[in-house]
Scaffold this motif. Structure first.
Motif, PDB file in Angstrom:
ATOM      1  N   GLN A   1       1.173   5.752   0.103  1.00  0.00           N
ATOM      2  CA  GLN A   1       0.533   7.018   0.402  1.00  0.00           C
ATOM      3  C   GLN A   1       1.384   8.148  -0.144  1.00  0.00           C
ATOM      4  O   GLN A   1       2.429   8.480   0.437  1.00  0.00           O
ATOM      5  CB  GLN A   1       0.304   7.207   1.895  1.00  0.00           C
ATOM      6  CG  GLN A   1      -0.462   8.482   2.217  1.00  0.00           C
ATOM      7  CD  GLN A   1      -0.784   8.643   3.676  1.00  0.00           C
ATOM      8  OE1 GLN A   1      -0.009   8.253   4.545  1.00  0.00           O
ATOM      9  NE2 GLN A   1      -1.954   9.225   3.962  1.00  0.00           N
TER      10      GLN A   1
ATOM     11  N   TRP B   1      -4.060   0.947  -2.435  1.00  0.00           N
ATOM     12  CA  TRP B   1      -3.619  -0.439  -2.530  1.00  0.00           C
ATOM     13  C   TRP B   1      -2.879  -0.635  -3.844  1.00  0.00           C
ATOM     14  O   TRP B   1      -3.338  -0.197  -4.910  1.00  0.00           O
ATOM     15  CB  TRP B   1      -4.821  -1.379  -2.457  1.00  0.00           C
ATOM     16  CG  TRP B   1      -4.462  -2.789  -2.794  1.00  0.00           C
ATOM     17  CD1 TRP B   1      -3.788  -3.679  -2.011  1.00  0.00           C
ATOM     18  CD2 TRP B   1      -4.719  -3.469  -4.023  1.00  0.00           C
ATOM     19  NE1 TRP B   1      -3.629  -4.880  -2.687  1.00  0.00           N
ATOM     20  CE2 TRP B   1      -4.184  -4.774  -3.914  1.00  0.00           C
ATOM     21  CE3 TRP B   1      -5.356  -3.105  -5.213  1.00  0.00           C
ATOM     22  CZ2 TRP B   1      -4.267  -5.705  -4.952  1.00  0.00           C
ATOM     23  CZ3 TRP B   1      -5.446  -4.031  -6.238  1.00  0.00           C
ATOM     24  CH2 TRP B   1      -4.900  -5.312  -6.104  1.00  0.00           C
TER      25      TRP B   1
ATOM     26  N   GLY C   1      -4.302  10.164   0.126  1.00  0.00           N
ATOM     27  CA  GLY C   1      -4.780   9.027   0.878  1.00  0.00           C
ATOM     28  C   GLY C   1      -4.027   7.740   0.565  1.00  0.00           C
ATOM     29  O   GLY C   1      -3.034   7.722  -0.155  1.00  0.00           O
ATOM     30  N   LEU C   2      -4.542   6.660   1.123  1.00  0.00           N
ATOM     31  CA  LEU C   2      -3.930   5.347   0.954  1.00  0.00           C
ATOM     32  C   LEU C   2      -4.380   4.706  -0.358  1.00  0.00           C
ATOM     33  O   LEU C   2      -5.539   4.826  -0.762  1.00  0.00           O
ATOM     34  CB  LEU C   2      -4.328   4.435   2.125  1.00  0.00           C
ATOM     35  CG  LEU C   2      -3.910   4.921   3.513  1.00  0.00           C
ATOM     36  CD1 LEU C   2      -4.542   4.052   4.595  1.00  0.00           C
ATOM     37  CD2 LEU C   2      -2.399   4.911   3.653  1.00  0.00           C
TER      38      LEU C   2
ATOM     39  N   HIS D   1      -2.040 -10.167  -7.388  1.00  0.00           N
ATOM     40  CA  HIS D   1      -3.057  -9.238  -7.861  1.00  0.00           C
ATOM     41  C   HIS D   1      -2.463  -7.844  -7.873  1.00  0.00           C
ATOM     42  O   HIS D   1      -1.770  -7.460  -6.928  1.00  0.00           O
ATOM     43  CB  HIS D   1      -4.290  -9.275  -6.959  1.00  0.00           C
ATOM     44  CG  HIS D   1      -4.909 -10.636  -6.834  1.00  0.00           C
ATOM     45  ND1 HIS D   1      -5.680 -11.188  -7.830  1.00  0.00           N
ATOM     46  CD2 HIS D   1      -4.842 -11.553  -5.852  1.00  0.00           C
ATOM     47  CE1 HIS D   1      -6.078 -12.394  -7.456  1.00  0.00           C
ATOM     48  NE2 HIS D   1      -5.576 -12.642  -6.259  1.00  0.00           N
TER      49      HIS D   1
ATOM     50  N   VAL E   1       0.874  -1.177   0.000  1.00  0.00           N
ATOM     51  CA  VAL E   1       0.000   0.000   0.000  1.00  0.00           C
ATOM     52  C   VAL E   1       0.904   1.217   0.000  1.00  0.00           C
ATOM     53  O   VAL E   1       1.967   1.195   0.618  1.00  0.00           O
ATOM     54  CB  VAL E   1      -0.908   0.013   1.252  1.00  0.00           C
ATOM     55  CG1 VAL E   1      -1.698   1.326   1.360  1.00  0.00           C
ATOM     56  CG2 VAL E   1      -1.857  -1.181   1.241  1.00  0.00           C
TER      57      VAL E   1
ATOM     58  N   THR F   1      -0.970  -7.484  -4.210  1.00  0.00           N
ATOM     59  CA  THR F   1      -1.046  -8.521  -3.191  1.00  0.00           C
ATOM     60  C   THR F   1      -0.434  -9.799  -3.724  1.00  0.00           C
ATOM     61  O   THR F   1      -0.565 -10.109  -4.916  1.00  0.00           O
ATOM     62  CB  THR F   1      -2.511  -8.770  -2.800  1.00  0.00           C
ATOM     63  OG1 THR F   1      -3.068  -7.553  -2.316  1.00  0.00           O
ATOM     64  CG2 THR F   1      -2.624  -9.827  -1.722  1.00  0.00           C
TER      65      THR F   1
ATOM     66  N   TYR G   1       4.199   0.957   2.047  1.00  0.00           N
ATOM     67  CA  TYR G   1       4.038   0.058   3.179  1.00  0.00           C
ATOM     68  C   TYR G   1       3.798  -1.367   2.685  1.00  0.00           C
ATOM     69  O   TYR G   1       3.103  -1.571   1.682  1.00  0.00           O
ATOM     70  CB  TYR G   1       2.819   0.450   4.028  1.00  0.00           C
ATOM     71  CG  TYR G   1       2.884   1.814   4.661  1.00  0.00           C
ATOM     72  CD1 TYR G   1       2.287   2.912   4.043  1.00  0.00           C
ATOM     73  CD2 TYR G   1       3.507   2.008   5.887  1.00  0.00           C
ATOM     74  CE1 TYR G   1       2.320   4.168   4.633  1.00  0.00           C
ATOM     75  CE2 TYR G   1       3.546   3.255   6.478  1.00  0.00           C
ATOM     76  CZ  TYR G   1       2.957   4.329   5.844  1.00  0.00           C
ATOM     77  OH  TYR G   1       3.005   5.569   6.435  1.00  0.00           O
TER      78      TYR G   1
END
Lengths: 107, 121
Positions: free
Chosen positions: B41, B49, B46-47, B60, B39, B52, B96
């Motif tokens: 920022q 994604w 904002g955050l 993904h 993730v 994954t 992150y």
């Protein structure tokens, strides 16, 4: 993509106040809804998962509710350490998406 | 105690390739109980994604980054890697890594402290 719309974008409240943040999704997401707290210079912190499940270690003044496309994060009695930005997030459908954030300030 | 630690170059020039690592301790990245995610920022925003990874190799990607993005894992080192090519100033962000719990609605319950990436010449 599922759109996440939070309101308000920011709020200022006093210690002891009840605070509510709303998250509306563009489609239903079952119970794949989480809330995170983000403070400057810190990693996001999981508060609530599955709409209303309190993450271990999170104070009980935090709670989550909702269904369908409307969800709420509540802080029953705002504390000084609760400042920060709060984000809702869905993990129901890829791409996973976050709300734009609600900044909470302490008066 | 599960810990995640991101590392990266700090500064990357436009059009170059960004490479980040997330070192995981306290749990194996091959555990079938968890996904592993990234993730970011951007400053003042904002955050978002990014991607994954699952130990089976299932990955993904955010469609907005998919053409430039690759994530993988080194199970011998228990770490994850993220590669983002052709970076621009828009990729400047704190990145992150996070653990996603497959048994709890994919909650992101453990996070690294983040690594700052600045794209600038």
């Amino acid at each position: 993509d599922i759109q996440m719309t939070q309101s308000p974008s920011s709020l200022s409240a006093s210690v002891g106040d009840r605070v509510t943040v709303t998250c509306r999704t563009s489609q239903t997401i079952d119970n794949y809804l989480s809330w995170y707290q983000k403070k400057p210079g810190k990693a996001p912190k999981l508060l609530i998962f599955g709409i209303s499940n309190l993450q271990t270690g999170v104070p009980s003044r935090f709670s989550g509710s909702g269904s369908g496309t409307d969800f709420t994060l509540s802080i029953s009695s705002l504390q000084p350490e609760d400042f920060g930005t709060y984000y809702c997030q869905q993990s129901y459908s890829l791409p996973w998406t976050f709300g734009q954030g609600t900044k909470v300030e302490i008066k | 105690q599960v810990q995640l630690q991101e590392s990266g170059p700090g500064l990357v020039k436009p059009s170059e390739t960004l490479s980040l690592t997330c070192t995981v301790s306290g749990v194996s990245i091959t555990s079938d109980d968890y996904f592993w995610g990234w993730v970011r920022q951007p400053p003042g925003k904002g955050l978002e994604w990014i991607a994954t990874f699952y130990y089976s190799g299932d990955t993904h990607y955010n469609p907005s980054l998919k053409s430039r993005l690759s994530i993988s894992a080194d199970t011998s080192k228990n770490h994850l890697s993220l590669i983002l090519t052709s970076v621009t100033a828009a990729d400047t962000a704190v990145y992150y890594c996070a653990r996603l719990d497959t048994a709890a609605l994919l909650r992101m319950d453990v996070w690294g402290q983040g690594t700052t990436v600045t794209v600038s010449s």
